[in-house]
Design a protein around this motif. Structure first.
Motif, PDB file in Angstrom:
ATOM      1  N   PHE A 109      -5.685  25.154  21.813  1.00  0.00           N
ATOM      2  CA  PHE A 109      -5.815  25.482  23.223  1.00  0.00           C
ATOM      3  C   PHE A 109      -7.114  26.245  23.435  1.00  0.00           C
ATOM      4  O   PHE A 109      -7.359  27.261  22.780  1.00  0.00           O
ATOM      5  CB  PHE A 109      -4.613  26.324  23.660  1.00  0.00           C
ATOM      6  N   GLN A 110      -7.985  25.749  24.327  1.00  0.00           N
ATOM      7  CA  GLN A 110      -9.273  26.378  24.591  1.00  0.00           C
ATOM      8  C   GLN A 110      -9.261  27.008  25.986  1.00  0.00           C
ATOM      9  O   GLN A 110      -9.538  26.361  26.991  1.00  0.00           O
ATOM     10  CB  GLN A 110     -10.403  25.357  24.496  1.00  0.00           C
ATOM     11  N   PRO A 111      -8.940  28.305  26.080  1.00  0.00           N
ATOM     12  CA  PRO A 111      -8.823  28.965  27.388  1.00  0.00           C
ATOM     13  C   PRO A 111     -10.085  28.884  28.233  1.00  0.00           C
ATOM     14  O   PRO A 111     -10.007  28.827  29.463  1.00  0.00           O
ATOM     15  CB  PRO A 111      -8.501  30.421  27.019  1.00  0.00           C
ATOM     16  N   SER A 112     -11.266  28.890  27.594  1.00  0.00           N
ATOM     17  CA  SER A 112     -12.516  28.918  28.357  1.00  0.00           C
ATOM     18  C   SER A 112     -12.672  27.702  29.262  1.00  0.00           C
ATOM     19  O   SER A 112     -13.321  27.790  30.313  1.00  0.00           O
ATOM     20  CB  SER A 112     -13.711  29.022  27.405  1.00  0.00           C
ATOM     21  N   GLU A 113     -12.099  26.556  28.883  1.00  0.00           N
ATOM     22  CA  GLU A 113     -12.165  25.376  29.738  1.00  0.00           C
ATOM     23  C   GLU A 113     -11.305  25.553  30.986  1.00  0.00           C
ATOM     24  O   GLU A 113     -11.702  25.217  32.098  1.00  0.00           O
ATOM     25  CB  GLU A 113     -11.719  24.126  28.970  1.00  0.00           C
ATOM     26  N   TRP A 114     -10.109  26.119  30.804  1.00  0.00           N
ATOM     27  CA  TRP A 114      -9.171  26.292  31.909  1.00  0.00           C
ATOM     28  C   TRP A 114      -9.629  27.391  32.863  1.00  0.00           C
ATOM     29  O   TRP A 114      -9.284  27.377  34.039  1.00  0.00           O
ATOM     30  CB  TRP A 114      -7.782  26.614  31.366  1.00  0.00           C
ATOM     31  N   VAL A 115     -10.405  28.337  32.359  1.00  0.00           N
ATOM     32  CA  VAL A 115     -10.903  29.418  33.205  1.00  0.00           C
ATOM     33  C   VAL A 115     -11.736  28.863  34.352  1.00  0.00           C
ATOM     34  O   VAL A 115     -11.777  29.450  35.443  1.00  0.00           O
ATOM     35  CB  VAL A 115     -11.711  30.429  32.357  1.00  0.00           C
ATOM     36  N   LYS A 116     -12.400  27.731  34.145  1.00  0.00           N
ATOM     37  CA  LYS A 116     -13.214  27.147  35.209  1.00  0.00           C
ATOM     38  C   LYS A 116     -12.374  26.869  36.457  1.00  0.00           C
ATOM     39  O   LYS A 116     -12.814  27.142  37.578  1.00  0.00           O
ATOM     40  CB  LYS A 116     -13.885  25.862  34.710  1.00  0.00           C
ATOM     41  N   LEU A 117     -11.168  26.335  36.264  1.00  0.00           N
ATOM     42  CA  LEU A 117     -10.299  26.056  37.408  1.00  0.00           C
ATOM     43  C   LEU A 117      -9.854  27.353  38.075  1.00  0.00           C
ATOM     44  O   LEU A 117      -9.833  27.453  39.311  1.00  0.00           O
ATOM     45  CB  LEU A 117      -9.076  25.248  36.961  1.00  0.00           C
ATOM     46  N   VAL A 118      -9.512  28.350  37.286  1.00  0.00           N
ATOM     47  CA  VAL A 118      -9.106  29.639  37.834  1.00  0.00           C
ATOM     48  C   VAL A 118     -10.255  30.268  38.632  1.00  0.00           C
ATOM     49  O   VAL A 118     -10.040  30.822  39.712  1.00  0.00           O
ATOM     50  CB  VAL A 118      -8.641  30.588  36.706  1.00  0.00           C
ATOM     51  N   LEU A 119     -11.467  30.165  38.106  1.00  0.00           N
ATOM     52  CA  LEU A 119     -12.623  30.718  38.809  1.00  0.00           C
ATOM     53  C   LEU A 119     -12.881  29.983  40.128  1.00  0.00           C
ATOM     54  O   LEU A 119     -13.258  30.603  41.132  1.00  0.00           O
ATOM     55  CB  LEU A 119     -13.868  30.654  37.926  1.00  0.00           C
ATOM     56  N   ILE A 120     -12.701  28.672  40.135  1.00  0.00           N
ATOM     57  CA  ILE A 120     -12.859  27.909  41.378  1.00  0.00           C
ATOM     58  C   ILE A 120     -11.901  28.449  42.439  1.00  0.00           C
ATOM     59  O   ILE A 120     -12.279  28.659  43.605  1.00  0.00           O
ATOM     60  CB  ILE A 120     -12.615  26.409  41.130  1.00  0.00           C
ATOM     61  N   LEU A 121     -10.665  28.706  42.042  1.00  0.00           N
ATOM     62  CA  LEU A 121      -9.658  29.195  42.989  1.00  0.00           C
ATOM     63  C   LEU A 121      -9.926  30.632  43.410  1.00  0.00           C
ATOM     64  O   LEU A 121      -9.842  30.967  44.596  1.00  0.00           O
ATOM     65  CB  LEU A 121      -8.261  29.082  42.365  1.00  0.00           C
ATOM     66  N   ILE A 122     -10.263  31.500  42.459  1.00  0.00           N
ATOM     67  CA  ILE A 122     -10.447  32.913  42.787  1.00  0.00           C
ATOM     68  C   ILE A 122     -11.704  33.114  43.629  1.00  0.00           C
ATOM     69  O   ILE A 122     -11.736  33.949  44.550  1.00  0.00           O
ATOM     70  CB  ILE A 122     -10.486  33.781  41.507  1.00  0.00           C
TER      71      ILE A 122
END
Length: 368
Positions: A109-122
């Motif tokens: 699991f690579q969290p840094s990839e998923w952070v992009k979606l969270v950053l788009i939302l935040i």
């Protein structure tokens, strides 16, 4: 949700956009097969199909959750993923000197990839709450902090490529959120000074990262070292000619000269086998997908919806431009994958989730 509203949502799903995405995914699977069929990575095409199927399921699921609710959840998700990024540095799986993955059973699991979606939302939530008015410096600095903290955590893994993909989200938010020309010029000047300081400090960028960032200028200076990847990529692209050498017939790809042809350099492998015509068709597909997303952003019901879609557009545009530019020697080698084509579960799932968020906004553009 009432039956009528559910029917409206399905009717407004962008099936044309999905069709173009699936065409790219099909090209991806066949090219990964061509690049790996006689290697120990022969299982990668099958794995890619599973990642795509999983991504499709997650896209439809995310599209059904009202994006306003996603925005409400964004601060919690932001906190969870900051903890995940800290955990990666502490207990993450180390590969080639970098800690980027957390092992979850048999999966990585690579969290840094998923952070992009969270950053788009935040970021969309932050600027939408400001109402699109002129930004104060205090509000700008808060936006920088929102994106800067995860950027710093990913940079120390170290993962320069993924770190760079966060910047377009901030830039898109600032320009759509109300930054003026004077503020933009001041920030641009500060960015140039900061980049110069980072480059000369010798404490942030590793020597191999600096070598990658400069080797594209003249790869022949170190043809067997830092310039090797760029040289082999240019040879592969050039040898494809107009029509290409044909599937499974690329000498650079099949002869193991082209590095990792199923991930970072998949566009070079595809260009060798399918030539200039094939490469242009793929780029036209990307262009059509991005234009379709921008069109959807223009019809969004509110500012937050437009910010979400254009955040997705910013990330995808940046990744496409950097990866293709890297392959043809116009950009440094940064390890940024080509969306929907490069092999990799985290990248595929993020892209489909991002598209799901964009579909979400489109499906609700007529709902108050």
């Amino acid at each position: 949700m009432s039956p009528a509203r559910r029917w409206i949502s399905f009717r407004d799903f962008d099936w044309g956009l999905l069709a173009m995405v699936l065409v790219l995914c099909t090209i991806s699977v066949f090219e990964i097969y061509s690049a790996t069929f006689h290697t120990r990575f022969a299982s990668f095409p099958t794995k890619q199909v599973f990642w795509i199927a999983g991504g499709l399921a997650m896209m439809f699921l995310l599209a059904k959750i009202d994006y306003h609710r996603l925005l409400d959840w964004a601060p919690w998700a932001y906190g969870v993923f900051l903890v995940a990024l800290i955990a990666v540095k502490a207990v993450g799986h180390k590969v080639l000197g970098a800690r980027r993955w957390i092992s979850v059973g048999p999966m990585q699991f690579q969290p840094s990839e998923w952070v992009k979606l969270v950053l788009i939302l935040i970021v969309a939530r932050y600027f939408a709450n400001l109402g699109g008015r002129n930004l104060t410096w205090r509000e700008i600095f808060r936006a920088f902090a929102l994106v800067g903290v995860p950027m710093a955590l990913v940079l120390i893994q170290p993962d320069l490529g993924t770190t760079l993909t966060y910047a377009p989200i901030l830039v898109a938010g600032l320009f759509l959120g109300g930054i003026n020309v004077r503020q933009a010029l001041i920030l641009s000047t500060c960015a140039v000074v900061l980049i110069g300081g980072v480059w000369t400090s010798g404490k942030i960028l590793k020597p191999y990262q600096k070598a990658r960032l400069t080797s594209f200028i003249n790869p022949d200076n170190d043809p067997k070292g830092s310039g090797y990847q760029i040289r082999q990529s240019l040879i592969a692209v050039g040898s494809g000619g107009i029509w290409g050498k044909g599937a499974e017939k690329g000498t650079q790809t099949q002869g193991y000269f082209l590095p990792i042809p199923y991930t970072d350099f998949i566009f070079a492998a595809f260009s060798e086998e399918h030539g200039f015509i094939g490469a242009v068709l793929v780029l036209l597909l990307y262009f059509s997908i991005l234009m379709r997303l921008i069109q959807n952003a223009q019809t969004a019901a509110d500012l937050s919806g437009s910010l979400i879609i254009l955040g997705v557009v910013a990330v995808l545009t940046f990744q496409i431009a950097v990866n293709v530019g890297m392959v043809i020697g116009f950009m440094p080698v940064t390890g940024i994958p080509l969306p929907l084509m490069s092999y990799g579960g985290s990248s595929v799932l993020f892209t489909f989730l991002a598209l799901g968020a964009a579909m979400n906004v489109r499906m609700r553009r007529f709902v108050n």
